[in-house]
Structures are given as C-alpha cells and as structure tokens.
Design a protein around this motif. Structure first.
Motif, PDB file in Angstrom:
ATOM      1  N   PRO A  18       0.822  -1.218   0.000  1.00  0.00           N
ATOM      2  CA  PRO A  18       0.000   0.000   0.000  1.00  0.00           C
ATOM      3  C   PRO A  18       0.852   1.263   0.000  1.00  0.00           C
ATOM      4  O   PRO A  18       2.052   1.229   0.286  1.00  0.00           O
ATOM      5  N   PHE A  19       0.204   2.391  -0.294  1.00  0.00           N
ATOM      6  CA  PHE A  19       0.867   3.679  -0.167  1.00  0.00           C
ATOM      7  C   PHE A  19       1.235   3.899   1.302  1.00  0.00           C
ATOM      8  O   PHE A  19       0.519   3.448   2.200  1.00  0.00           O
ATOM      9  N   PRO A  20       2.330   4.611   1.562  1.00  0.00           N
ATOM     10  CA  PRO A  20       2.593   4.980   2.964  1.00  0.00           C
ATOM     11  C   PRO A  20       1.509   5.930   3.460  1.00  0.00           C
ATOM     12  O   PRO A  20       0.834   6.601   2.670  1.00  0.00           O
ATOM     13  N   SER A  21       1.347   5.993   4.763  1.00  0.00           N
ATOM     14  CA  SER A  21       0.295   6.833   5.355  1.00  0.00           C
ATOM     15  C   SER A  21       0.709   8.292   5.451  1.00  0.00           C
ATOM     16  O   SER A  21      -0.012   9.108   6.028  1.00  0.00           O
ATOM     17  N   PHE A  22       1.851   8.630   4.913  1.00  0.00           N
ATOM     18  CA  PHE A  22       2.376   9.989   4.977  1.00  0.00           C
ATOM     19  C   PHE A  22       2.890  10.378   3.601  1.00  0.00           C
ATOM     20  O   PHE A  22       3.238   9.527   2.779  1.00  0.00           O
ATOM     21  N   ASP A  23       2.938  11.668   3.346  1.00  0.00           N
ATOM     22  CA  ASP A  23       3.497  12.179   2.099  1.00  0.00           C
ATOM     23  C   ASP A  23       4.992  12.433   2.274  1.00  0.00           C
ATOM     24  O   ASP A  23       5.455  12.839   3.346  1.00  0.00           O
ATOM     25  N   LEU A  24       5.723  12.185   1.221  1.00  0.00           N
ATOM     26  CA  LEU A  24       7.154  12.438   1.227  1.00  0.00           C
ATOM     27  C   LEU A  24       7.436  13.733   0.479  1.00  0.00           C
ATOM     28  O   LEU A  24       6.943  13.924  -0.641  1.00  0.00           O
ATOM     29  N   PRO A  25       8.187  14.641   1.065  1.00  0.00           N
ATOM     30  CA  PRO A  25       8.522  15.881   0.349  1.00  0.00           C
ATOM     31  C   PRO A  25       9.363  15.583  -0.890  1.00  0.00           C
ATOM     32  O   PRO A  25      10.184  14.668  -0.890  1.00  0.00           O
ATOM     33  N   LEU A  26       9.147  16.345  -1.936  1.00  0.00           N
ATOM     34  CA  LEU A  26       9.937  16.163  -3.142  1.00  0.00           C
ATOM     35  C   LEU A  26      11.397  16.540  -2.842  1.00  0.00           C
ATOM     36  O   LEU A  26      11.663  17.551  -2.184  1.00  0.00           O
ATOM     37  N   LEU A  37      14.069   8.124   2.449  1.00  0.00           N
ATOM     38  CA  LEU A  37      14.350   6.694   2.490  1.00  0.00           C
ATOM     39  C   LEU A  37      14.274   6.166   3.924  1.00  0.00           C
ATOM     40  O   LEU A  37      13.712   5.091   4.184  1.00  0.00           O
ATOM     41  N   GLN A  38      14.810   6.924   4.871  1.00  0.00           N
ATOM     42  CA  GLN A  38      14.770   6.480   6.262  1.00  0.00           C
ATOM     43  C   GLN A  38      13.334   6.397   6.777  1.00  0.00           C
ATOM     44  O   GLN A  38      12.990   5.505   7.563  1.00  0.00           O
ATOM     45  N   LYS A  39      12.477   7.297   6.331  1.00  0.00           N
ATOM     46  CA  LYS A  39      11.058   7.227   6.718  1.00  0.00           C
ATOM     47  C   LYS A  39      10.428   5.947   6.173  1.00  0.00           C
ATOM     48  O   LYS A  39       9.636   5.296   6.862  1.00  0.00           O
ATOM     49  N   LEU A  40      10.765   5.590   4.942  1.00  0.00           N
ATOM     50  CA  LEU A  40      10.204   4.386   4.342  1.00  0.00           C
ATOM     51  C   LEU A  40      10.747   3.126   5.017  1.00  0.00           C
ATOM     52  O   LEU A  40      10.028   2.137   5.176  1.00  0.00           O
ATOM     53  N   VAL A  41      12.000   3.160   5.427  1.00  0.00           N
ATOM     54  CA  VAL A  41      12.570   2.005   6.123  1.00  0.00           C
ATOM     55  C   VAL A  41      11.822   1.733   7.429  1.00  0.00           C
ATOM     56  O   VAL A  41      11.698   0.583   7.865  1.00  0.00           O
ATOM     57  N   GLU A  42      11.284   2.785   8.048  1.00  0.00           N
ATOM     58  CA  GLU A  42      10.534   2.613   9.298  1.00  0.00           C
ATOM     59  C   GLU A  42       9.286   1.754   9.103  1.00  0.00           C
ATOM     60  O   GLU A  42       8.728   1.227  10.077  1.00  0.00           O
TER      61      GLU A  42
END
Length: 334
Positions: A18-26, A37-42
């Motif tokens: 699924p999509f992450p529950s948060f938006d990633l800044p460009l 990347l570190q946010k996604l690793v979490e």
C-alpha cells in the motif's frame, strides 16, 4: 517466431504494497532523499530487517556524501559488481572472494563466532568449498598421489570439558603443491585434495593429505583487478581448511596455518588467528610412512591438533552477551 516472441506483452503488475500513510517531500535537496528513504525504512515490519536497513542506508548515504561520488565512479562501481556476479559459476564464487579481500568475511566470522577460552577459533570459509567431497575412511587420503609432499593430519574432536565428540562430520580441503584447488583446473573430473570423514568413538580423526602451500587468490577477475588497483598482493598463507559439524554443537568453520609462512602476517583475506598457527613435525621413518599408507614411503610432515567445539547453548549464550554489550537488535528479538 517463438511463442515468447508472438505472445502479447503481459500487463505490468505492482507488488501489492500500500501507499505509505504519509506524504514524502519532493527531494529538492540531497539530504531530503536520505530522510525520505529512512522514513520508508521505518515501515519495515521485521525489527531485525528494519535495524539492518536503517544502518545500511545511513552509512551508504554517508559514504556517497563523504566521497562526493561522481556519476562515472558510481557507474564504474555498478559495472564492477555486475562483472563480479557474472564471474561466478557453480565452482567459483567471486562474490565471496570480494567479501574476503575487503575483510567483510573475516569480520562477520569474528562477530558471529565468539569463543570461550579453550574452544577452537573460527576462520574464513573462503570461496572453494564444494558439495561433492568424497567420503574418506579413517587414515585414508584426501589427495591423489603426486599432488604434493606427504602430510598426515590427526587429532581429536572434543568438548570444552575435554570429552570426546564421536561421529562428528569433518569436511577438509586444501590446494595442491602448485597452489591450485581442484576447482581451478579446467579438466576437473572428480574432487581432489578434499574429503569428508567422521571422528571415531574416542573423537579421534586421522587422514593423509599434502603439505599446503601459499597461493594467490584468483587474479583473472574483478577482485584481482581491485587488489591491483589498491596496490595489494593477492597471496594467502599455506593452510588447511576444516569444517566440523556434530548434533548439539555449534558448527565450526576454521583453518590451520603451518608456521613459518611469510604471508601469515599479511593474509589478503585476514583469516589467520594466533591460535590457528600450528607446527608441522618432520617424520623421517620410512616404515611409519608406509604403515600410514603413503605409497612412496620416505619422510612426511605430521600435523597434530585437537579441535574443541562449543555446544549450541554455549555459543548462543556467548553471542547473546556480546550482542547485548554492543546494543545489537538480533533476529530473535522481535
């Protein structure tokens, strides 16, 4: 036209995550790429996997920033790793060799195999273990005639309390007098200078072999190129590989290094430990040589060395204590 060529292209299928529950800044700044990347690793569900990849991405991105890696350098590294994989065959492991010369194999081995006083220390596996070693009876030879100077190897497999370990499986392999493993010969038809045997009821083992010699690791591939680039020699000291397994005991991968070799203090894969340096005795008794089965008789070298195993419980306890001291999240802590 083949069926593959005539078949319509299949629809691309996503992996279902699924999509992450948060938006990633460009990422309009380099540091945002690392932070994203570190946010996604979490999101990684397994704690051990998360721990590993947090550390990997952190240090990998630090390396790129610290070295200001150029696009050409990055592409050269990609091509190098690609060629390393392509050099591998069922009988040659260039990727393990790369790990070896960078000291990673020795480091992983040391971290994973802490020992208590009296237990035999481990050493690097190396890239030349095969699955086709022949079974060898007590006192028989792992090497065909003419492969090198005679050597007899004997000892006992013991517990840390000095009790014998019967029926332990001992896998052993080495180079011949030319400095080649059997897998390095293009016309290899059968395993040679390698064998598989078992300890007897008293934990004893014995077999005929050849005196190992110092040798260069393969220099005809990407790893050889790397060593030349770094100005490093590609030599390993003479050694005899030994791997021991027995029910209830921690698997031991080690090697014995006869003293006197110049390369003991500059092993290109960092495998030598003080406790694994051994002496060879000169035996000049022709009758004893023939009794042990050496066809030409004469003199031979004698290597006598006992191997002391840790139980699985001992090994796990030592490793847990070391990991706790280092603050490591292990695979069983989730």
């Amino acid at each position: 036209m083949s069926d593959l060529e005539s078949a319509p292209p299949a629809k691309a299928v996503p992996n279902g995550m699924p999509f992450p529950s948060f938006d990633l800044p460009l990422p309009d700044k380099p540091e945002i790429i690392t932070a994203n990347l570190q946010k996604l690793v979490e999101l990684t569900p397994n704690p051990r996997h998360k721990f590993i990849f947090k550390a990997l991405t952190k240090h990998l991105h630090q390396f790129v920033n610290e070295t200001s890696l150029s696009t050409d350098e990055w592409m050269a590294a990609i091509n190098f790793l690609t060629r390393t994989g392509q050099k591998c065959t069922p009988l040659r492991q260039e990727t393990i060799l790369l790990s070896d010369v960078l000291g990673v194999s020795a480091l992983v081995d040391a971290i994973n195999n802490p020992v208590i006083e009296g237990a035999t220390e481990s050493s690097v596996l190396g890239p030349f273990l095969t699955e086709d070693a022949a079974d060898v009876d007590f006192g028989e030879s792992i090497a065909s005639e003419g492969k090198g100077d005679y050597m007899y190897v004997e000892g006992r497999i013991l517990t840390t309390d000095g009790e014998p370990v019967p029926n332990a499986v001992i896998e052993t392999w080495e180079t011949d007098a030319n400095g080649f493993y059997d897998t390095q010969y293009a016309d290899r038809s059968h395993p040679d200078c390698r064998g598989r045997l078992r300890s007897n009821d008293d934990g004893r083992f014995g077999y005929r072999a050849v005196v190992p010699v110092a040798y260069p690791v393969p220099g005809d591939g990407p790893v050889g190129e790397l060593l030349s680039l770094l100005g490093r020699h590609n030599m390993r000291p003479n050694h005899l590989h030994i791997m021991v397994e027995a029910p209830g005991f921690h698997k031991l991968v080690t090697a014995l290094y006869p003293e006197g070799c110049d390369y003991i203090v500059s092993d290109c894969v960092f495998g030598v430990k003080k406790s694994l340096v051994v002496s060879l005795k000169d035996v000049t008794d022709d009758e004893e040589a023939r009794r042990l089965g050496f066809p030409r008789g004469g003199s031979f070298k004698l290597l006598q060395h006992d191997i002391v195993l840790l139980t699985e419980e001992q090994s796990a306890a030592i490793r847990a204590r070391v990991d706790e001291e280092r603050g490591v999240i292990t695979a069983d802590k989730h």
